[in-house]
Write a protein that holds these residues in place. Structure first.
Motif, PDB file in Angstrom:
ATOM      1  N   ASP A   4       0.856  -1.178   0.000  1.00  0.00           N
ATOM      2  CA  ASP A   4       0.000   0.000   0.000  1.00  0.00           C
ATOM      3  C   ASP A   4       0.896   1.232   0.000  1.00  0.00           C
ATOM      4  O   ASP A   4       1.910   1.269   0.703  1.00  0.00           O
ATOM      5  CB  ASP A   4      -0.906   0.023   1.234  1.00  0.00           C
ATOM      6  N   GLU A  23      -0.098  11.625 -10.550  1.00  0.00           N
ATOM      7  CA  GLU A  23      -0.190  10.432 -11.397  1.00  0.00           C
ATOM      8  C   GLU A  23       0.887   9.439 -10.970  1.00  0.00           C
ATOM      9  O   GLU A  23       2.009   9.825 -10.659  1.00  0.00           O
ATOM     10  CB  GLU A  23       0.052  10.786 -12.857  1.00  0.00           C
ATOM     11  N   ASP A  25       2.561   6.106 -12.650  1.00  0.00           N
ATOM     12  CA  ASP A  25       2.602   5.426 -13.944  1.00  0.00           C
ATOM     13  C   ASP A  25       3.663   4.341 -13.927  1.00  0.00           C
ATOM     14  O   ASP A  25       4.827   4.604 -13.633  1.00  0.00           O
ATOM     15  CB  ASP A  25       2.909   6.453 -15.031  1.00  0.00           C
ATOM     16  N   VAL A  28       0.866  -0.390 -13.454  1.00  0.00           N
ATOM     17  CA  VAL A  28      -0.524   0.086 -13.427  1.00  0.00           C
ATOM     18  C   VAL A  28      -0.484   1.604 -13.404  1.00  0.00           C
ATOM     19  O   VAL A  28       0.525   2.210 -13.055  1.00  0.00           O
ATOM     20  CB  VAL A  28      -1.322  -0.454 -12.204  1.00  0.00           C
ATOM     21  N   ARG A  30      -2.490   5.124 -12.060  1.00  0.00           N
ATOM     22  CA  ARG A  30      -3.501   5.716 -11.181  1.00  0.00           C
ATOM     23  C   ARG A  30      -3.325   7.226 -11.240  1.00  0.00           C
ATOM     24  O   ARG A  30      -2.202   7.721 -11.366  1.00  0.00           O
ATOM     25  CB  ARG A  30      -3.346   5.265  -9.727  1.00  0.00           C
ATOM     26  N   SER A  31      -4.421   7.966 -11.113  1.00  0.00           N
ATOM     27  CA  SER A  31      -4.324   9.422 -11.052  1.00  0.00           C
ATOM     28  C   SER A  31      -5.448   9.972 -10.192  1.00  0.00           C
ATOM     29  O   SER A  31      -6.475   9.327  -9.993  1.00  0.00           O
ATOM     30  CB  SER A  31      -4.378  10.042 -12.449  1.00  0.00           C
ATOM     31  N   SER A  32      -5.209  11.155  -9.687  1.00  0.00           N
ATOM     32  CA  SER A  32      -6.199  11.852  -8.875  1.00  0.00           C
ATOM     33  C   SER A  32      -6.049  13.343  -9.141  1.00  0.00           C
ATOM     34  O   SER A  32      -4.928  13.857  -9.206  1.00  0.00           O
ATOM     35  CB  SER A  32      -5.974  11.561  -7.393  1.00  0.00           C
ATOM     36  N   MET A  48      -3.105  10.652  -1.652  1.00  0.00           N
ATOM     37  CA  MET A  48      -3.583   9.660  -2.615  1.00  0.00           C
ATOM     38  C   MET A  48      -3.143   8.303  -2.083  1.00  0.00           C
ATOM     39  O   MET A  48      -1.953   8.079  -1.849  1.00  0.00           O
ATOM     40  CB  MET A  48      -2.961   9.919  -3.991  1.00  0.00           C
ATOM     41  N   ILE A  50      -2.986   4.201  -2.644  1.00  0.00           N
ATOM     42  CA  ILE A  50      -3.087   3.124  -3.619  1.00  0.00           C
ATOM     43  C   ILE A  50      -2.877   1.822  -2.861  1.00  0.00           C
ATOM     44  O   ILE A  50      -1.830   1.617  -2.254  1.00  0.00           O
ATOM     45  CB  ILE A  50      -2.052   3.254  -4.749  1.00  0.00           C
ATOM     46  N   LEU A  53      -0.552  -2.242  -4.565  1.00  0.00           N
ATOM     47  CA  LEU A  53       0.198  -1.860  -5.761  1.00  0.00           C
ATOM     48  C   LEU A  53       1.197  -2.963  -6.076  1.00  0.00           C
ATOM     49  O   LEU A  53       1.988  -3.355  -5.216  1.00  0.00           O
ATOM     50  CB  LEU A  53       0.922  -0.536  -5.501  1.00  0.00           C
ATOM     51  N   TYR A  58       7.867   2.683 -10.955  1.00  0.00           N
ATOM     52  CA  TYR A  58       6.813   3.654 -11.244  1.00  0.00           C
ATOM     53  C   TYR A  58       7.391   5.062 -11.334  1.00  0.00           C
ATOM     54  O   TYR A  58       8.357   5.381 -10.650  1.00  0.00           O
ATOM     55  CB  TYR A  58       5.762   3.657 -10.134  1.00  0.00           C
TER      56      TYR A  58
END
Length: 91
Positions: A4, A23, A25, A28, A30-32, A48, A50, A53, A58
């Motif tokens: 996490d 973001e 990247d 996977v 993910r963005s907010s 944020m 996640i 993961l 990333y």
């Protein structure tokens, strides 16, 4: 293997601040995106989270958008996050 991750963004309050995006990247994406209230915004924005993961390398990007004379301007910060062994790491 997974973990996490919590990403915090610190932004100095400014009257032209309009919104920010973070973001993540890699294996996977993910963005907010969150709206800002100029000088009234807190320095530390909501984190944020996640969950689960997967392992991998990333790129984390935080982008601040400002409204300057009704044209948008962006400031970017980029960092790398590695979960597990990175096969591209020369160590």
């Amino acid at each position: 293997m997974s973990c996490d991750v919590r990403i915090d963004v610190r932004i100095e309050p400014h009257p032209d601040n309009r919104w920010w995006t973070v973001e993540l990247d890699g294996p996977v994406f993910r963005s907010s995106t969150q709206q800002l209230n100029g000088e009234q915004s807190p320095k530390t924005q909501a984190p944020m989270w996640i969950n689960r993961l997967p392992m991998g390398s990333y790129e984390v990007r935080a982008i601040l958008y400002r409204d300057v004379a009704q044209e948008h301007e962006a400031a970017r910060a980029i960092t790398k996050l590695v979960i597990g062994d990175d096969p591209n790491d020369p160590i």
